[in-house]
Motif scaffolding. Structure first.
Motif, PDB file in Angstrom:
ATOM      1  N   THR A 395     -19.409  49.525 -34.553  1.00 58.21           N
ATOM      2  CA  THR A 395     -20.708  49.951 -34.005  1.00 58.21           C
ATOM      3  C   THR A 395     -21.166  51.313 -34.530  1.00 58.21           C
ATOM      4  OG1 THR A 395     -19.638  51.049 -32.134  1.00 58.21           O
ATOM      5  CG2 THR A 395     -20.276  48.729 -31.825  1.00 58.21           C
ATOM      6  N   GLY A 396     -20.223  52.154 -34.922  1.00 58.10           N
ATOM      7  CA  GLY A 396     -20.571  53.529 -35.311  1.00 58.10           C
ATOM      8  C   GLY A 396     -20.660  54.452 -34.116  1.00 58.10           C
ATOM      9  N   ALA A 397     -20.514  53.892 -32.897  1.00 59.46           N
ATOM     10  CA  ALA A 397     -20.675  54.676 -31.667  1.00 59.46           C
ATOM     11  C   ALA A 397     -19.393  55.408 -31.307  1.00 59.46           C
ATOM     12  CB  ALA A 397     -21.057  53.738 -30.516  1.00 59.46           C
ATOM     13  N   THR A 398     -19.523  56.317 -30.340  1.00 58.10           N
ATOM     14  CA  THR A 398     -18.359  56.850 -29.635  1.00 58.10           C
ATOM     15  C   THR A 398     -18.062  55.868 -28.510  1.00 58.10           C
ATOM     16  OG1 THR A 398     -18.954  59.121 -30.162  1.00 58.10           O
ATOM     17  CG2 THR A 398     -17.575  58.791 -28.210  1.00 58.10           C
ATOM     18  N   VAL A 399     -16.800  55.521 -28.336  1.00 61.69           N
ATOM     19  CA  VAL A 399     -16.468  54.536 -27.301  1.00 61.69           C
ATOM     20  C   VAL A 399     -15.545  55.171 -26.271  1.00 61.69           C
ATOM     21  CG1 VAL A 399     -15.462  52.266 -26.822  1.00 61.69           C
ATOM     22  CG2 VAL A 399     -16.724  52.654 -28.954  1.00 61.69           C
ATOM     23  N   LEU A 400     -15.933  55.027 -25.006  1.00 61.31           N
ATOM     24  CA  LEU A 400     -15.095  55.460 -23.883  1.00 61.31           C
ATOM     25  C   LEU A 400     -14.627  54.190 -23.195  1.00 61.31           C
ATOM     26  CD1 LEU A 400     -15.854  58.176 -21.206  1.00 61.31           C
ATOM     27  CD2 LEU A 400     -15.222  55.860 -20.535  1.00 61.31           C
ATOM     28  N   LEU A 401     -13.333  53.928 -23.281  1.00 62.90           N
ATOM     29  CA  LEU A 401     -12.760  52.733 -22.651  1.00 62.90           C
ATOM     30  C   LEU A 401     -12.194  53.124 -21.294  1.00 62.90           C
ATOM     31  CD1 LEU A 401     -11.816  49.785 -22.656  1.00 62.90           C
ATOM     32  CD2 LEU A 401      -9.845  50.502 -24.022  1.00 62.90           C
ATOM     33  N   LEU A 407      -9.638  56.219 -22.457  1.00 63.18           N
ATOM     34  CA  LEU A 407      -9.537  56.633 -23.865  1.00 63.18           C
ATOM     35  C   LEU A 407     -10.930  56.828 -24.437  1.00 63.18           C
ATOM     36  CD1 LEU A 407      -6.799  54.175 -25.213  1.00 63.18           C
ATOM     37  CD2 LEU A 407      -6.510  56.509 -24.353  1.00 63.18           C
ATOM     38  N   VAL A 408     -11.091  57.834 -25.269  1.00 62.22           N
ATOM     39  CA  VAL A 408     -12.374  58.086 -25.921  1.00 62.22           C
ATOM     40  C   VAL A 408     -12.123  58.412 -27.382  1.00 62.22           C
ATOM     41  CG1 VAL A 408     -14.557  59.349 -25.843  1.00 62.22           C
ATOM     42  CG2 VAL A 408     -13.129  59.267 -23.796  1.00 62.22           C
ATOM     43  N   ALA A 409     -12.911  57.800 -28.249  1.00 60.29           N
ATOM     44  CA  ALA A 409     -12.881  58.200 -29.658  1.00 60.29           C
ATOM     45  C   ALA A 409     -14.225  57.857 -30.291  1.00 60.29           C
ATOM     46  CB  ALA A 409     -11.752  57.487 -30.406  1.00 60.29           C
ATOM     47  N   PRO A 411     -16.282  57.988 -34.445  1.00 67.55           N
ATOM     48  CA  PRO A 411     -15.919  57.891 -35.857  1.00 67.55           C
ATOM     49  C   PRO A 411     -15.303  59.218 -36.324  1.00 67.55           C
ATOM     50  CG  PRO A 411     -18.191  57.195 -35.477  1.00 67.55           C
ATOM     51  CD  PRO A 411     -17.714  57.800 -34.206  1.00 67.55           C
ATOM     52  N   GLY A 412     -14.071  59.176 -36.746  1.00 73.24           N
ATOM     53  CA  GLY A 412     -13.415  60.370 -37.293  1.00 73.24           C
ATOM     54  C   GLY A 412     -12.990  61.405 -36.280  1.00 73.24           C
ATOM     55  N   THR A 413     -13.146  61.152 -34.992  1.00 73.43           N
ATOM     56  CA  THR A 413     -12.743  62.168 -34.009  1.00 73.43           C
ATOM     57  C   THR A 413     -11.297  61.940 -33.583  1.00 73.43           C
ATOM     58  OG1 THR A 413     -13.206  60.945 -31.953  1.00 73.43           O
ATOM     59  CG2 THR A 413     -15.072  62.045 -33.022  1.00 73.43           C
ATOM     60  N   ALA A 414     -10.748  62.943 -32.905  1.00 74.06           N
ATOM     61  CA  ALA A 414      -9.438  62.767 -32.273  1.00 74.06           C
ATOM     62  C   ALA A 414      -9.578  61.717 -31.176  1.00 74.06           C
ATOM     63  CB  ALA A 414      -8.980  64.089 -31.678  1.00 74.06           C
ATOM     64  N   VAL A 415      -8.463  61.085 -30.834  1.00 73.80           N
ATOM     65  CA  VAL A 415      -8.446  60.173 -29.685  1.00 73.80           C
ATOM     66  C   VAL A 415      -8.169  61.019 -28.448  1.00 73.80           C
ATOM     67  CG1 VAL A 415      -7.258  58.240 -28.593  1.00 73.80           C
ATOM     68  CG2 VAL A 415      -7.562  58.287 -31.079  1.00 73.80           C
ATOM     69  N   HIS A 416      -9.040  60.895 -27.452  1.00 74.41           N
ATOM     70  CA  HIS A 416      -8.851  61.611 -26.193  1.00 74.41           C
ATOM     71  C   HIS A 416      -8.327  60.647 -25.149  1.00 74.41           C
ATOM     72  CE1 HIS A 416     -11.516  64.386 -28.261  1.00 74.41           C
ATOM     73  NE2 HIS A 416     -11.223  65.296 -27.358  1.00 74.41           N
ATOM     74  N   SER A 417      -7.390  61.131 -24.348  1.00 80.45           N
ATOM     75  CA  SER A 417      -6.833  60.316 -23.265  1.00 80.45           C
ATOM     76  C   SER A 417      -6.911  61.129 -21.988  1.00 80.45           C
ATOM     77  CB  SER A 417      -5.371  59.993 -23.595  1.00 80.45           C
ATOM     78  OG  SER A 417      -4.645  59.746 -22.405  1.00 80.45           O
ATOM     79  N   GLN A 418      -7.612  60.615 -20.984  1.00 79.50           N
ATOM     80  CA  GLN A 418      -7.716  61.350 -19.714  1.00 79.50           C
ATOM     81  C   GLN A 418      -7.134  60.506 -18.585  1.00 79.50           C
ATOM     82  OE1 GLN A 418      -8.967  64.498 -21.658  1.00 79.50           O
ATOM     83  NE2 GLN A 418      -8.725  64.610 -19.448  1.00 79.50           N
TER      84      GLN A 418
END
Ligand SMILES: NC(=O)C1=CN([C@@H]2O[C@H](COP(=O)(O)OP(=O)(O)OC[C@H]3O[C@@H](n4cnc5c(N)ncnc54)[C@H](O)[C@@H]3O)[C@@H](O)[C@H]2O)[C@@H](O)CC1
Ligand SMILES: [K+]
Length: 499
Positions: A395-401, A407-409, A411-418
């Motif tokens: 999609t090219g989007a930022t995805v928050l699962l 989890l959030v990531a 394109p090219g960003t770090a993977v964030h885990s909260q």
């Protein structure tokens, strides 16, 4: 910020210190002994006379565990050690022997004794493991899990994992075989990805990092978790010259006759955090929103960010047409947007990283399915990071699962885990509140996100952190409804921003 590094990066960082004779294992063992003694004191009110069972694998993970067992034995703890590998580290075996610990074969009798101890120390495997548990390690974990079933829950031992719960996918967070879930993981040098990535993260309990003085500056962070100060750094505080438009206007398209509450929840969460909320929706929903929030402005107009989708069904044609129109406009102007729930159905083929999707596992499977991938919800739950990455790529989007660990990531960003929330947050409408907070986070830093779309990922992670903390604040350890969380958001942010 909690930063997880891959096993190979940890091993590489350890090598020069070990070569220089730095006693890393002694530091690890001391930390384990202190942590277990602390837990024993909490649970039993004393250390002397308590009991600990150590599961001893054949590598250094087992050595750490057994040496910690020896230290606890010296402090008056009754320690039993159970072989969980083909061999035992020589030095650790000698130290154990000196303190009177006998290494037991992993039979049913030994495991039944372990299941009745105050603490079990899991040292079967650490970062040297390849794949899920096998051999003696597998037998011990399976046998102990069965033995624990025979013990009433309150009497079961606390489980402390050495470095990682043995058998998890250390680098990818998968759980491909039996794992003894831990109440606490004492991890060496740095967090590991599997401690922050579900489903393995759900088996790690509370994670404590032991500082080994490793130089990890050159190691790429595999997963990061924002802590309070990180969220505070990301969230702007209004200055004396700010007014409602400079603080950020969030446009919201939400709600349906079937789900009017979703719009109320999303706007309730967002309204205190932004300069202004503009609202578009069916008349009955507008009435419900305005009844709760007279400060919300009804009608289309300029906004610094858009939130579309809470409470909109996948077959709500009229509302989805409005969502599509708003979304196309936002994308054309490069404005940040949150696309939630039903609105995911009308996501343009490709968007930029300033667009944040907020699916749960089922919605992510559906999103991928609509793009030609054969994915079920269970697949997403088993390998959430891999599927999230796939959605970002497609999609090219930022995805928050969304999930117990979010989890959030982009394109090219770090993977964030909260993982800031509480299990009480698993309640209807919690996702609508989260969408409101994410929308607000993007609106208040809209200019920065337009200039640097990659910022959407940390901002969405910060919003997830605020949402989780608000849930914990509202819950206080007891049941909540989503409205309680929305009402707690403002005070929670105040607390986060307080030094
Ligand atoms: N290297 C160091 O300086 C330090 C290492 N530390 C500890 O050492 C650990 C790493 O030690 P090792 O490299 O010896 O490796 P581990 O102890 O993690 O595991 C390797 C051992 O487990 C067995 N094994 C591998 N895969 C298995 C599987 N799937 N099922 C069952 N058994 C399996 C292998 O035969 C080998 O004997 C870390 O996780 C940490 O706990 C800490 O003491 C800190 C310092
Ligand atoms: K372990």
């Amino acid at each position: 910020m909690l930063i997880a590094r891959r096993a190979r990066d940890v091993t590489a960082a350890e090598a020069p210190l070990l070569a220089a004779g730095v006693p890393l294992m002694a530091t690890a063992v001391r930390a384990l002994g202190t942590a277990v003694a602390g837990l024993l004191r909490q649970r039993c009110g004393r250390v002397v006379g308590t009991s600990v069972a150590v599961l001893v694998g054949s590598g250094d993970n087992g050595a750490d565990a057994l040496l910690a067992g020896a230290e606890l034995a010296r402090r008056g703890v009754a320690v039993i050690a159970i072989r969980a590998g083909s061999r035992v580290h020589d030095g650790a075996a000698r130290a154990a022997h000196r303190t009177g610990i006998t290494l037991l074969a992993p039979g049913a009798a030994a495991l039944a004794r372990a299941a009745r101890c105050d603490v079990v120390l899991d040292g079967v495997t650490g970062i040297g493991a390849d794949g899920p548990l096998r051999g003696a390690g597998l037998d011990v974990v399976v046998g102990l899990l069965a033995a624990l079933e025979a013990v009433p829950r309150p009497d079961r031992p606390l489980v402390v994992a050495v470095d990682v719960p043995s058998g998890i996918g250390v680098d990818d967070g998968t759980v491909a075989g039996p794992v003894l879930g831990a109440d606490r993981t004492i991890t060496m040098g740095t967090a590991k990805p599997g401690l922050l990535l579900p489903p393995a993260a759900l088996l790690a309990g509370e994670v404590d990092v032991v500082d080994l003085g490793l130089d990890l500056a050159g190691a790429e962070p595999a997963v990061v978790r924002l802590e309070r100060a990180d969220v505070a750094r990301l969230w702007p505080v209004p200055g004396p010259t700010d007014h409602k438009y400079t603080r950020g206007v969030l446009g919201v398209v939400a709600g349906s006759t079937g789900y009017p509450g979703a719009a109320v929840l999303a706007t309730s969460a967002a309204a205190p955090l932004v300069g202004m909320v503009r609202f578009l929706g069916p008349d009955t929903v507008v009435d419900a929103v305005l009844a709760r929030h007279p400060e919300v402005v009804h009608g289309d107009g300029r906004a610094q960010a858009w939130l579309v989708g809470p409470g909109i069904g996948v077959d709500d044609g009229e509302r989805l047409a409005q969502v599509r129109e708003v979304l196309e406009r936002a994308v054309a102007h490069g404005l940040p947007a949150v696309v939630d729930a039903g609105a995911l159905e009308v996501l343009p083929e490709r968007v930029g990283a300033q667009v944040v999707l907020t699916p749960h596992a089922g919605e992510l499977a559906r999103l991928l399915g609509a793009r030609g991938e054969d994915v079920a919800r269970e697949d997403v739950e088993a390998r959430p990071l891999a599927h999230l990455r796939r959605a970002v790529a497609l999609t090219g989007a930022t995805v928050l699962l969304k999930g117990a660990v979010t989890l959030v990531a982009g394109p090219g960003t770090a993977v964030h885990s909260q993982a800031d929330g509480t299990a009480w947050l698993a309640t209807a409408g919690a996702g609508d509140v989260l969408a409101g907070v994410v929308g607000a986070a993007l609106a208040v830093r809209s200019d920065d996100v337009v200039a640097e779309p990659g910022l959407a990922a940390p901002l969405a992670a910060a919003a997830a952190a605020v949402h989780g903390r608000a849930a914990r604040r509202a819950s206080g350890g007891g049941p909540i409804v989503a409205g309680d969380v929305a009402r707690a958001v403002a005070a929670t942010l105040a607390e986060v921003l307080r030094d």
